[in-house]
Design a protein around this motif. Structure first.
Motif, PDB file in Angstrom:
ATOM      1  N   THR A   1      15.282 -19.527   0.397  1.00  0.00           N
ATOM      2  CA  THR A   1      13.790 -19.312   1.189  1.00  0.00           C
ATOM      3  C   THR A   1      13.291 -20.899   0.851  1.00  0.00           C
ATOM      4  OG1 THR A   1      13.620 -16.901   0.567  1.00  0.00           O
ATOM      5  CG2 THR A   1      11.629 -18.024   1.053  1.00  0.00           C
ATOM      6  N   PRO A   2      12.933 -21.438   1.734  1.00  0.00           N
ATOM      7  CA  PRO A   2      12.382 -22.724   1.673  1.00  0.00           C
ATOM      8  C   PRO A   2      10.716 -22.568   1.190  1.00  0.00           C
ATOM      9  CG  PRO A   2      12.204 -22.068   4.059  1.00  0.00           C
ATOM     10  CD  PRO A   2      12.814 -21.107   3.410  1.00  0.00           C
ATOM     11  N   ASN A   3      10.504 -23.186  -0.013  1.00  0.00           N
ATOM     12  CA  ASN A   3       9.112 -23.088  -0.302  1.00  0.00           C
ATOM     13  C   ASN A   3       8.960 -23.568  -1.723  1.00  0.00           C
ATOM     14  OD1 ASN A   3       6.396 -21.764  -0.550  1.00  0.00           O
ATOM     15  ND2 ASN A   3       7.342 -19.917   0.575  1.00  0.00           N
ATOM     16  N   ALA A   4       7.593 -23.768  -2.187  1.00  0.00           N
ATOM     17  CA  ALA A   4       7.419 -24.665  -3.493  1.00  0.00           C
ATOM     18  C   ALA A   4       6.271 -24.305  -3.912  1.00  0.00           C
ATOM     19  CB  ALA A   4       7.213 -26.123  -3.084  1.00  0.00           C
ATOM     20  N   PHE A   5       5.997 -24.363  -5.323  1.00  0.00           N
ATOM     21  CA  PHE A   5       4.756 -24.018  -5.889  1.00  0.00           C
ATOM     22  C   PHE A   5       4.606 -24.737  -7.291  1.00  0.00           C
ATOM     23  CE2 PHE A   5       7.784 -20.968  -8.050  1.00  0.00           C
ATOM     24  CZ  PHE A   5       7.394 -21.157  -9.483  1.00  0.00           C
ATOM     25  N   ALA A   6       3.374 -25.002  -7.655  1.00  0.00           N
ATOM     26  CA  ALA A   6       3.071 -25.497  -9.028  1.00  0.00           C
ATOM     27  C   ALA A   6       2.589 -24.593 -10.231  1.00  0.00           C
ATOM     28  CB  ALA A   6       2.105 -26.879  -8.946  1.00  0.00           C
ATOM     29  N   THR A   7       2.903 -24.727 -11.322  1.00  0.00           N
ATOM     30  CA  THR A   7       2.197 -23.813 -12.051  1.00  0.00           C
ATOM     31  C   THR A   7       1.668 -24.661 -13.426  1.00  0.00           C
ATOM     32  OG1 THR A   7       2.438 -21.786 -13.301  1.00  0.00           O
ATOM     33  CG2 THR A   7       4.406 -23.124 -13.159  1.00  0.00           C
ATOM     34  N   GLY A   8       1.166 -24.029 -14.463  1.00  0.00           N
ATOM     35  CA  GLY A   8       0.718 -24.716 -15.792  1.00  0.00           C
ATOM     36  C   GLY A   8      -0.600 -24.574 -15.913  1.00  0.00           C
ATOM     37  N   ARG A   9      -1.118 -24.775 -17.383  1.00  0.00           N
ATOM     38  CA  ARG A   9      -2.525 -24.753 -17.640  1.00  0.00           C
ATOM     39  C   ARG A   9      -3.526 -26.080 -17.312  1.00  0.00           C
ATOM     40  NH1 ARG A   9      -0.081 -24.324 -22.815  1.00  0.00           N
ATOM     41  NH2 ARG A   9      -0.794 -25.894 -24.087  1.00  0.00           N
ATOM     42  N   ASN A  10      -2.725 -27.126 -17.395  1.00  0.00           N
ATOM     43  CA  ASN A  10      -3.537 -28.084 -16.991  1.00  0.00           C
ATOM     44  C   ASN A  10      -2.521 -29.379 -16.736  1.00  0.00           C
ATOM     45  OD1 ASN A  10      -2.422 -29.340 -19.388  1.00  0.00           O
ATOM     46  ND2 ASN A  10      -3.735 -28.121 -20.586  1.00  0.00           N
ATOM     47  N   PRO A  11      -2.961 -30.621 -16.016  1.00  0.00           N
ATOM     48  CA  PRO A  11      -1.988 -31.651 -15.547  1.00  0.00           C
ATOM     49  C   PRO A  11      -0.963 -31.977 -16.763  1.00  0.00           C
ATOM     50  CG  PRO A  11      -4.149 -31.984 -15.068  1.00  0.00           C
ATOM     51  CD  PRO A  11      -4.264 -30.966 -15.819  1.00  0.00           C
ATOM     52  N   LYS A  12      -1.187 -31.829 -17.926  1.00  0.00           N
ATOM     53  CA  LYS A  12      -0.431 -32.191 -19.071  1.00  0.00           C
ATOM     54  C   LYS A  12       0.789 -31.139 -19.109  1.00  0.00           C
ATOM     55  CE  LYS A  12      -3.408 -35.393 -21.462  1.00  0.00           C
ATOM     56  NZ  LYS A  12      -4.018 -35.627 -22.769  1.00  0.00           N
ATOM     57  N   HIS A  13       0.412 -29.967 -18.885  1.00  0.00           N
ATOM     58  CA  HIS A  13       1.503 -29.088 -19.071  1.00  0.00           C
ATOM     59  C   HIS A  13       1.699 -28.400 -17.789  1.00  0.00           C
ATOM     60  CE1 HIS A  13      -0.590 -29.333 -22.901  1.00  0.00           C
ATOM     61  NE2 HIS A  13       0.451 -29.066 -23.603  1.00  0.00           N
ATOM     62  N   ALA A  14       2.199 -29.104 -16.844  1.00  0.00           N
ATOM     63  CA  ALA A  14       2.388 -28.556 -15.411  1.00  0.00           C
ATOM     64  C   ALA A  14       3.924 -28.442 -14.996  1.00  0.00           C
ATOM     65  CB  ALA A  14       1.579 -29.403 -14.403  1.00  0.00           C
ATOM     66  N   THR A  15       4.054 -27.639 -14.296  1.00  0.00           N
ATOM     67  CA  THR A  15       5.527 -27.629 -13.716  1.00  0.00           C
ATOM     68  C   THR A  15       5.381 -27.439 -12.078  1.00  0.00           C
ATOM     69  OG1 THR A  15       6.376 -26.552 -15.469  1.00  0.00           O
ATOM     70  CG2 THR A  15       7.890 -26.378 -13.505  1.00  0.00           C
ATOM     71  N   VAL A  16       6.410 -28.354 -11.383  1.00  0.00           N
ATOM     72  CA  VAL A  16       6.300 -28.378  -9.863  1.00  0.00           C
ATOM     73  C   VAL A  16       7.818 -27.766  -9.771  1.00  0.00           C
ATOM     74  CG1 VAL A  16       6.474 -29.666  -7.836  1.00  0.00           C
ATOM     75  CG2 VAL A  16       4.749 -30.119  -9.603  1.00  0.00           C
TER      76      VAL A  16
ATOM     77  N   ALA B   1      10.368 -26.169  -6.590  1.00  0.00           N
ATOM     78  CA  ALA B   1      10.903 -26.165  -5.225  1.00  0.00           C
ATOM     79  C   ALA B   1      12.198 -25.311  -5.167  1.00  0.00           C
ATOM     80  CB  ALA B   1      11.521 -27.510  -4.946  1.00  0.00           C
ATOM     81  N   THR B   2      12.341 -24.512  -4.103  1.00  0.00           N
ATOM     82  CA  THR B   2      13.498 -23.544  -4.008  1.00  0.00           C
ATOM     83  C   THR B   2      14.458 -24.548  -3.394  1.00  0.00           C
ATOM     84  OG1 THR B   2      12.905 -23.135  -1.705  1.00  0.00           O
ATOM     85  CG2 THR B   2      12.169 -21.713  -3.375  1.00  0.00           C
ATOM     86  N   GLU B   3      15.566 -23.963  -3.574  1.00  0.00           N
ATOM     87  CA  GLU B   3      17.164 -24.747  -2.969  1.00  0.00           C
ATOM     88  C   GLU B   3      16.799 -24.887  -1.489  1.00  0.00           C
ATOM     89  OE1 GLU B   3      20.089 -22.305  -4.294  1.00  0.00           O
ATOM     90  OE2 GLU B   3      20.227 -23.074  -6.399  1.00  0.00           O
ATOM     91  N   GLY B   4      16.263 -23.765  -0.883  1.00  0.00           N
ATOM     92  CA  GLY B   4      16.078 -23.816   0.639  1.00  0.00           C
ATOM     93  C   GLY B   4      15.186 -24.931   1.038  1.00  0.00           C
ATOM     94  N   ILE B   5      14.356 -25.138   0.319  1.00  0.00           N
ATOM     95  CA  ILE B   5      13.430 -26.419   0.939  1.00  0.00           C
ATOM     96  C   ILE B   5      14.040 -27.651   0.771  1.00  0.00           C
ATOM     97  CG2 ILE B   5      11.980 -26.874  -1.083  1.00  0.00           C
ATOM     98  CD1 ILE B   5       9.560 -27.151   0.421  1.00  0.00           C
ATOM     99  N   LEU B   6      14.790 -27.832  -0.308  1.00  0.00           N
ATOM    100  CA  LEU B   6      15.610 -29.233  -0.453  1.00  0.00           C
ATOM    101  C   LEU B   6      16.570 -29.475   0.788  1.00  0.00           C
ATOM    102  CD1 LEU B   6      16.053 -29.105  -4.330  1.00  0.00           C
ATOM    103  CD2 LEU B   6      14.384 -30.305  -3.204  1.00  0.00           C
ATOM    104  N   ASN B   7      17.039 -28.216   1.129  1.00  0.00           N
ATOM    105  CA  ASN B   7      17.947 -28.351   2.167  1.00  0.00           C
ATOM    106  C   ASN B   7      17.412 -28.413   3.473  1.00  0.00           C
ATOM    107  OD1 ASN B   7      20.094 -27.817   0.450  1.00  0.00           O
ATOM    108  ND2 ASN B   7      20.130 -25.735   0.596  1.00  0.00           N
ATOM    109  N   LEU B   8      16.292 -27.956   3.707  1.00  0.00           N
ATOM    110  CA  LEU B   8      15.406 -28.041   5.123  1.00  0.00           C
ATOM    111  C   LEU B   8      14.733 -29.286   5.453  1.00  0.00           C
ATOM    112  CD1 LEU B   8      14.615 -26.067   7.574  1.00  0.00           C
ATOM    113  CD2 LEU B   8      12.812 -25.274   6.249  1.00  0.00           C
ATOM    114  N   LEU B   9      13.836 -29.660   4.408  1.00  0.00           N
ATOM    115  CA  LEU B   9      13.403 -30.772   4.826  1.00  0.00           C
ATOM    116  C   LEU B   9      13.760 -32.317   4.469  1.00  0.00           C
ATOM    117  CD1 LEU B   9       9.832 -29.334   3.242  1.00  0.00           C
ATOM    118  CD2 LEU B   9      10.786 -28.983   5.581  1.00  0.00           C
ATOM    119  N   ASN B  10      13.237 -33.186   5.217  1.00  0.00           N
ATOM    120  CA  ASN B  10      13.757 -34.528   5.094  1.00  0.00           C
ATOM    121  C   ASN B  10      12.779 -35.135   4.052  1.00  0.00           C
ATOM    122  OD1 ASN B  10      11.127 -35.477   6.285  1.00  0.00           O
ATOM    123  ND2 ASN B  10      12.149 -35.313   8.135  1.00  0.00           N
ATOM    124  N   ASP B  11      13.094 -36.244   3.566  1.00  0.00           N
ATOM    125  CA  ASP B  11      12.172 -36.769   2.455  1.00  0.00           C
ATOM    126  C   ASP B  11      10.688 -36.795   2.839  1.00  0.00           C
ATOM    127  OD1 ASP B  11      14.548 -37.025   1.091  1.00  0.00           O
ATOM    128  OD2 ASP B  11      14.419 -39.101   0.744  1.00  0.00           O
TER     129      ASP B  11
END
Length: 281
Positions: free
Chosen positions: A93-108, A110-120
């Motif tokens: 499923t092509p998608n992405a999200f970010a999570t964490g409690r603040n910019p110093k503790h963040a995670t971005v 991405a799904t395998e699907g979005i890496l295959n679907l989109l160009n740079d």
């Protein structure tokens, strides 16, 4: 406000539980108030890990995912933000999200699907959108909302079926209370998520486009993601956390769309195209 409203909904369920099962609405409300307080603390510090685990996301190094890592690093440097953790979700499923409690503790993530679907270029637009969420600290609000809304939905369903078949004081209209709680609690939680998420998605679209100066990168990506998620919706995870993703990864229609956490895709793309006319040289 998010903490208080979601906690209030949870305590209201406790009031109904106390009234029906213990003939003491005060005890029920107090018990659920304590539970809500504990959930808020856990959500604040651990919601990111909970969300990542629920989607089987794996934190990766630059050696594991050099393309993804490079794009996220370039955006974080451009925006003057700390480099977040990078994770990959094992789904097509092509998608992405970010999570964490603040910019110093963040995670971005991405799904395998979005890496295959989109160009740079398109992937850069999507990840800039997610870094805008990191910059504005939306990631905490969305992570906590997903965790608490999921708990509210579970508690209200359990309460409803318990009141139907599990005994307790079912006199004086308490069955009606059970039905009302079962219907309104999840809707109230989702409406609250929707109100926050839609406005923040528009803002993240704009700020992400401003970070890289290329609104059409994201506009092109959103077209592909809309089609990709309709064709291959997410098969695991919880719809209560759908607002965290850049597009809704779960299949839905009719009344489901009425309570969508995402703005209309056509409107998002239109706004980005209007931005491009003023940004492009």
């Amino acid at each position: 406000m998010m903490f208080l409203v979601l906690s209030g909904i949870f305590v209201a369920i406790g009031w109904a539980v106390g009234a029906i099962f213990f003939n003491d609405w005060v005890a029920g409300a107090l018990i659920f108030l304590v539970i809500a307080a504990a959930m808020n603390i856990v959500s604040y510090f651990f919601s990111s890990k909970i969300v990542l685990a629920s989607y089987r996301a794996k934190v990766v190094s630059e050696a594991d995912a050099p393309r993804l890592y490079r794009i996220v690093r370039n955006i974080s440097q451009t925006a003057g933000l700390p480099m977040p953790q990078v994770a990959i979700v094992p789904t097509q499923t092509p998608n992405a999200f970010a999570t964490g409690r603040n910019p110093k503790h963040a995670t971005v993530a991405a799904t395998e699907g979005i890496l295959n679907l989109l160009n740079d270029d398109e992937l850069t637009g999507v990840l800039a959108h997610e870094m805008a969420h990191v910059k504005d600290r939306d990631i905490l609000v969305m992570s906590v909302a997903a965790t608490l809304a999921g708990a509210i939905s579970y508690a209200s369903r359990s309460f409803f079926w318990g009141s139907m078949f599990g005994g307790g004081n079912r006199d004086n209209g308490n069955i009606l209370i059970a039905v009302i709680v079962a219907i309104t609690a999840p809707i109230a939680a989702l409406m609250l998520q929707m109100a926050v998420s839609r406005s923040r998605e528009y803002l993240a679209d704009r700020e992400g486009a401003e970070m890289i100066g290329k609104p059409l990168y994201l506009a092109s990506a959103l077209r592909k993601l809309e089609a990709g998620n309709r064709a291959r919706p997410m098969q695991f995870g919880s719809p209560t956390s759908s607002g965290m993703w850049i597009v809704n990864p779960f299949k839905g229609g009719g009344l489901v769309n009425l309570f969508s956490t995402h703005p209309p895709m056509d409107e998002r793309i239109r706004r980005l195209e209007n931005m491009a006319s003023g940004i492009r040289m």
